[in-house]
Scaffold this active site. Structure first.
Site, PDB file in Angstrom:
ATOM      1  N   CYS A   1      -7.193 -13.107 -31.280  1.00  0.00           N
ATOM      2  CA  CYS A   1      -8.115 -12.718 -32.394  1.00  0.00           C
ATOM      3  C   CYS A   1      -8.954 -11.536 -32.311  1.00  0.00           C
ATOM      4  O   CYS A   1      -9.424 -11.465 -31.133  1.00  0.00           O
ATOM      5  CB  CYS A   1      -8.511 -14.003 -32.818  1.00  0.00           C
ATOM      6  SG  CYS A   1      -7.591 -15.169 -32.966  1.00  0.00           S
TER       7      CYS A   1
ATOM      8  N   ARG B   1      -4.973  -5.889 -30.090  1.00  0.00           N
ATOM      9  CA  ARG B   1      -4.997  -7.128 -29.367  1.00  0.00           C
ATOM     10  C   ARG B   1      -3.824  -8.062 -29.544  1.00  0.00           C
ATOM     11  O   ARG B   1      -3.770  -8.975 -28.943  1.00  0.00           O
ATOM     12  CB  ARG B   1      -6.414  -7.852 -29.354  1.00  0.00           C
ATOM     13  CG  ARG B   1      -7.638  -6.954 -29.110  1.00  0.00           C
ATOM     14  CD  ARG B   1      -9.033  -7.186 -29.913  1.00  0.00           C
ATOM     15  NE  ARG B   1      -9.311  -8.656 -29.328  1.00  0.00           N
ATOM     16  CZ  ARG B   1     -10.341  -8.853 -28.496  1.00  0.00           C
ATOM     17  NH1 ARG B   1     -10.747  -7.998 -27.746  1.00  0.00           N
ATOM     18  NH2 ARG B   1     -10.713  -9.870 -28.384  1.00  0.00           N
TER      19      ARG B   1
ATOM     20  N   TRP C   1      -4.704 -14.430 -34.303  1.00  0.00           N
ATOM     21  CA  TRP C   1      -3.241 -14.939 -33.266  1.00  0.00           C
ATOM     22  C   TRP C   1      -3.289 -16.134 -33.274  1.00  0.00           C
ATOM     23  O   TRP C   1      -3.994 -16.989 -32.905  1.00  0.00           O
ATOM     24  CB  TRP C   1      -3.619 -14.220 -32.037  1.00  0.00           C
ATOM     25  CG  TRP C   1      -2.286 -14.436 -31.261  1.00  0.00           C
ATOM     26  CD1 TRP C   1      -1.245 -13.227 -31.066  1.00  0.00           C
ATOM     27  CD2 TRP C   1      -2.196 -15.165 -30.095  1.00  0.00           C
ATOM     28  NE1 TRP C   1      -0.559 -13.541 -30.077  1.00  0.00           N
ATOM     29  CE2 TRP C   1      -1.056 -14.923 -29.548  1.00  0.00           C
ATOM     30  CE3 TRP C   1      -2.763 -16.385 -29.514  1.00  0.00           C
ATOM     31  CZ2 TRP C   1      -0.349 -15.521 -28.601  1.00  0.00           C
ATOM     32  CZ3 TRP C   1      -2.170 -16.893 -28.711  1.00  0.00           C
ATOM     33  CH2 TRP C   1      -1.213 -16.623 -27.951  1.00  0.00           C
TER      34      TRP C   1
ATOM     35  N   ASN D   1     -12.658 -16.633 -32.603  1.00  0.00           N
ATOM     36  CA  ASN D   1     -11.705 -16.509 -31.679  1.00  0.00           C
ATOM     37  C   ASN D   1     -11.794 -17.293 -30.629  1.00  0.00           C
ATOM     38  O   ASN D   1     -12.883 -17.801 -30.121  1.00  0.00           O
ATOM     39  CB  ASN D   1     -11.876 -14.994 -31.329  1.00  0.00           C
ATOM     40  CG  ASN D   1     -11.125 -14.513 -29.855  1.00  0.00           C
ATOM     41  OD1 ASN D   1     -10.040 -15.273 -29.824  1.00  0.00           O
ATOM     42  ND2 ASN D   1     -11.194 -13.621 -29.064  1.00  0.00           N
ATOM     43  N   GLY D   2     -10.675 -18.250 -30.333  1.00  0.00           N
ATOM     44  CA  GLY D   2     -10.768 -19.319 -29.214  1.00  0.00           C
ATOM     45  C   GLY D   2     -10.049 -20.465 -29.502  1.00  0.00           C
ATOM     46  O   GLY D   2      -9.363 -20.445 -30.635  1.00  0.00           O
TER      47      GLY D   2
ATOM     48  N   GLU E   1       8.589  -7.080 -12.885  1.00  0.00           N
ATOM     49  CA  GLU E   1       7.836  -6.162 -13.993  1.00  0.00           C
ATOM     50  C   GLU E   1       8.710  -5.660 -15.030  1.00  0.00           C
ATOM     51  O   GLU E   1       8.449  -5.339 -16.059  1.00  0.00           O
ATOM     52  CB  GLU E   1       6.835  -5.067 -13.362  1.00  0.00           C
ATOM     53  CG  GLU E   1       6.274  -4.085 -14.112  1.00  0.00           C
ATOM     54  CD  GLU E   1       5.210  -4.848 -15.209  1.00  0.00           C
ATOM     55  OE1 GLU E   1       4.984  -6.137 -15.242  1.00  0.00           O
ATOM     56  OE2 GLU E   1       4.643  -3.999 -16.085  1.00  0.00           O
TER      57      GLU E   1
ATOM     58  N   LYS F   1       8.736  -6.323 -18.858  1.00  0.00           N
ATOM     59  CA  LYS F   1       8.494  -5.234 -20.030  1.00  0.00           C
ATOM     60  C   LYS F   1       9.678  -5.388 -20.786  1.00  0.00           C
ATOM     61  O   LYS F   1       9.490  -5.152 -22.226  1.00  0.00           O
ATOM     62  CB  LYS F   1       8.535  -3.844 -19.049  1.00  0.00           C
ATOM     63  CG  LYS F   1       7.498  -2.991 -18.877  1.00  0.00           C
ATOM     64  CD  LYS F   1       6.221  -3.028 -19.367  1.00  0.00           C
ATOM     65  CE  LYS F   1       5.353  -4.327 -19.482  1.00  0.00           C
ATOM     66  NZ  LYS F   1       4.118  -4.501 -18.786  1.00  0.00           N
TER      67      LYS F   1
ATOM     68  N   GLU G   1       9.149  -8.571 -23.327  1.00  0.00           N
ATOM     69  CA  GLU G   1       8.434  -8.556 -24.089  1.00  0.00           C
ATOM     70  C   GLU G   1       8.500  -7.499 -25.206  1.00  0.00           C
ATOM     71  O   GLU G   1       7.999  -7.892 -26.578  1.00  0.00           O
ATOM     72  CB  GLU G   1       6.894  -8.424 -23.578  1.00  0.00           C
ATOM     73  CG  GLU G   1       6.663  -7.159 -23.013  1.00  0.00           C
ATOM     74  CD  GLU G   1       5.197  -7.242 -22.135  1.00  0.00           C
ATOM     75  OE1 GLU G   1       4.487  -7.930 -22.562  1.00  0.00           O
ATOM     76  OE2 GLU G   1       5.027  -6.492 -20.973  1.00  0.00           O
TER      77      GLU G   1
ATOM     78  N   HIS H   1      21.574 -17.493  -4.339  1.00  0.00           N
ATOM     79  CA  HIS H   1      21.204 -18.917  -4.383  1.00  0.00           C
ATOM     80  C   HIS H   1      20.974 -19.191  -5.826  1.00  0.00           C
ATOM     81  O   HIS H   1      20.385 -20.446  -6.189  1.00  0.00           O
ATOM     82  CB  HIS H   1      19.839 -18.884  -3.762  1.00  0.00           C
ATOM     83  CG  HIS H   1      19.819 -18.608  -2.394  1.00  0.00           C
ATOM     84  ND1 HIS H   1      20.346 -19.358  -1.170  1.00  0.00           N
ATOM     85  CD2 HIS H   1      19.289 -17.418  -1.762  1.00  0.00           C
ATOM     86  CE1 HIS H   1      20.203 -18.726   0.050  1.00  0.00           C
ATOM     87  NE2 HIS H   1      19.962 -17.532  -0.330  1.00  0.00           N
TER      88      HIS H   1
ATOM     89  N   LYS I   1      -3.031  -8.831 -26.505  1.00  0.00           N
ATOM     90  CA  LYS I   1      -3.245  -7.950 -25.575  1.00  0.00           C
ATOM     91  C   LYS I   1      -4.535  -8.569 -24.624  1.00  0.00           C
ATOM     92  O   LYS I   1      -4.565  -8.372 -23.405  1.00  0.00           O
ATOM     93  CB  LYS I   1      -4.106  -6.793 -26.036  1.00  0.00           C
ATOM     94  CG  LYS I   1      -4.375  -5.569 -25.186  1.00  0.00           C
ATOM     95  CD  LYS I   1      -3.096  -4.861 -24.543  1.00  0.00           C
ATOM     96  CE  LYS I   1      -3.546  -4.122 -23.313  1.00  0.00           C
ATOM     97  NZ  LYS I   1      -2.385  -3.599 -22.648  1.00  0.00           N
TER      98      LYS I   1
END
Ligand code: F6R
Length: 608
Positions: free
Chosen positions: A2, A27, A74, A98-99, A480, A484, A487, A503, A603
């Site tokens: 948020c 964000r 968010w 926010n939170g 990574e 990427k 997402e 395995h 973000k």
């Protein structure tokens, strides 16, 4: 996560509030809203989805008023609907948050028993309900705010306006960041300095437990006990950054192409190229004597830390304990207080990373922060700050911050190696030479690989699953690459240590499953090629990312081979980041996803 903005202004604020929200778009959010007071009346516009929807509503029915608060949400508690979008109104109180309010259900039960009727599924509404009740019980605005803050627990950045006071915004912080901006006869509030940069560069940050009463001429700040406190005003650098896409389609593309330049800048502050050495790390962390290093971070920053572990152990013979921050903080790791701890975070605000930092501080370790936002909470709570100097990263998927984090960690590992006597002066010179070549090599790679990558991305866009493999530092890089891709393209992808293939994951291999193998011609090459053979033998389609020596040495048929320049092992993680970033980027572009703001992602993750 948020974003919050607020203005106590001299002229209409709604459009300016939405402009400030745009600067917080990076964000991540899924609904937005704005509220103002005009003619003694609170009013609001809210919309699901992107800010254009809110702008459309404001264009249809403008919102006058010279004081207002606004929010990008968010979703945590309750779906991202218009009804759940902030600001929340209860009896002349408007709140953005926010939170997460952790004791919200207990307070909700209590308020419901007292007759309160809730209009949303959010935790935030209890703040508005509680304030409204306290006002009904006869408390003044400030008293009500103070009492409410004493009652709620959890993480919050809050902005509140009261219909009966059109000249004050109240704000509070416990966890997510909140900055007060000082203007000329106007005052501002925002989740970060970037949001406020069109209005002012004079900022003070609230610290945890602070709350503030902000009028047109200034702010009064208090601690949780109600005592007045001073928070220093500082000049923020945010305004000096150009926050636009330049000639690029997306911020992510711009940030990928910026890497040679930002890495040069980052390295220049850690490396004395003329002398061929890393500038000594002065300050509270003495790498020469620490018995060990703990590293913790989340997501991409964690994967940078994992590469860092290989370097600290190899070059400095320094044992590294590393974990994702959400696990690290709860594992009850027995930590040696003589050790040091490094926390890696682009935003410097990630809740779990911050909690791990505080855990290590309690245990008595010296704390270092590898951060991008120097004014962030993680930076402020650390003994030593190692800025990565990447400039604002707007694309939600981290790219330039990752390679800058790697560059800083490489410099620190070499410096630690020299301090501990595990690498010689000549070896340091040689490693520094490789670092100094890196920006030039990156530029060359960026100028040449795009056509191959675009072609390949067309194929990847048709796939449902993708596997990435690597050994040594190419193993975190494989993870990574997978992160990427998933997402921003929403294609399922996994990164594995190449040696782990047999395995379990080998069961997935068939002619539909592309396997991206990251294998520079280093000491692991032969072993990785053996794993590639295992993939080929089962009909797997291989995308081989290697160097000219690797391409010449491997005789295996591949779906595609991306040939990188031959470089020293130290800098392969940064150089090989480029094809994996571009591959994810172009695949997402072909698929038409929202590259800069992928669904469900934020973000700056300021909740657990
Ligand atoms: C992935 C990504 C995230 C972040 C993670 C930590 O592209 O950006 O995985 O790396 O949320 O964020 P910071 O670095 O701000 O602590």
């Amino acid at each position: 996560m948020c974003g919050i903005v607020g203005i106590v202004g001299r002229e209409a604020v709604a459009t300016r509030l939405v402009d400030a929200l745009k600067r917080l778009e990076y964000r991540g959010y899924d609904s937005a809203g704005v509220a103002t007071i005009d003619g003694g009346r609170l009013d609001r516009r809210r919309a699901e989805g992107k800010l254009v929807n809110l702008e459309r509503k404001l264009a249809e029915t403008p919102l006058p008023g010279t004081i207002g608060i606004a929010h990008t949400r968010w979703a945590t508690h309750g779906a991202p609907t218009e009804a759940n979008a902030h600001p929340h109104f209860v009896d002349g109180v408007a709140v953005v948050h926010n939170g997460i309010i952790e004791n919200f259900s207990e307070i909700k039960d209590e308020l419901t028993a007292g007759g309160a009727v809730f209009a949303t599924q959010t935790d935030t509404e209890i703040v508005a309900q509680l304030l409204a009740k306290l006002r009904r019980d006869g408390f003044g605005r400030r008293e009500a705010m103070h009492k409410m803050l004493k009652r709620v627990t959890g993480a919050y950045a809050l902005a509140v306006i009261f219909e009966d006071d059109p000249s004050t915004i109240m704000a509070a912080r416990s966890g997510p960041p909140l900055a007060i901006g000082y203007g000329d006869g106007e005052m501002f509030l925002g989740s970060d300095a970037i949001a406020l940069s069109p209005f002012t560069n004079e900022i003070s940050y609230l610290i945890d437990g602070d709350w503030a009463v902000i009028g047109r001429d200034g702010a009064h700040i208090f601690d949780l006990d109600g005592n007045p406190v001073e928070r220093p005003r500082q000049v923020s650098q945010a305004a000096s950054y150009m926050i636009d896409k330049g000639n690029h389609r997306h911020f992510m593309e711009k940030e990928i192409y910026e890497q040679p330049e930002v890495i040069s800048r980052a390295l220049a502050s850690y490396v004395d190229f003329l002398a061929g050495r890393i500038r000594p790390v002065a300050g509270p962390i003495d790498f020469a004597v620490v018995p060990g290093l703990a590293i913790s971070a989340c997501g991409t920053a964690y994967l940078a830390g994992l590469v860092g572990k290989y370097w600290f152990e190899r070059y400095a013979r320094l044992p590294v304990e590393i974990d994702v921050a959400s696990e690290f903080r709860y594992r009850e790791i027995p930590l040696n207080p003589a050790s040091a701890a490094l926390f890696i975070s682009q935003s410097g605000e990630t809740a779990d990373t911050l909690a791990s930092l505080r855990y290590c501080r309690e245990a008595g370790l010296k704390i270092g922060a590898v951060v991008n936002v120097r004014e962030s909470t993680i930076a402020r709570e650390s003994d030593a700050v190692f800025p990565i100097l990447a400039g604002p990263e707007i694309g939600v998927a981290s790219t330039k911050a990752f390679t800058c984090q790697l560059s800083v960690l490489a410099s620190l590992a070499i410096s630690a190696g020299r301090a501990r006597g595990t690498i010689s002066e000549a070896e340091e010179k040689e490693l520094v030479r490789h670092l100094s070549e890196m920006p030039r090599i990156m530029s060359r790679v960026l100028n040449t690989i795009q056509p191959t990558i675009e072609q390949l991305a067309r194929e990847l866009a048709k796939c449902r699953d993708v596997l990435y493999l690597g050994r040594g530092t190419s193993y975190p890089l494989a993870m990574e690459g997978a992160l990427k891709l998933k997402e921003i393209s929403y294609i399922h992808a996994e990164g594995y240590a190449a040696g782990e293939l047999k395995h379990g994951p080998i069961a997935l291999i068939d002619e539909n499953m592309p396997v991206i193998v990251i294998a520079p011609h280093d000491r692991f090459f032969e072993k990785t090629v053996s794993n590639m053979q295992e993939v080929a033998a089962r009909g797997g389609r291989i995308i081989f990312i290697t160097d000219t020596r690797g391409a010449a040495a491997s005789k295996l048929a591949t779906m595609a081979t991306i040939v990188m320049p031959d470089v020293d092992e130290l800098i392969t993680p940064m150089i090989y980041s480029l094809p994996i970033q571009l591959l994810a980027y172009h695949t997402a572009v072909f698929m038409g996803t929202d590259v800069d703001q992928p669904r469900n992602l934020a973000k700056s993750v300021t909740v657990e």
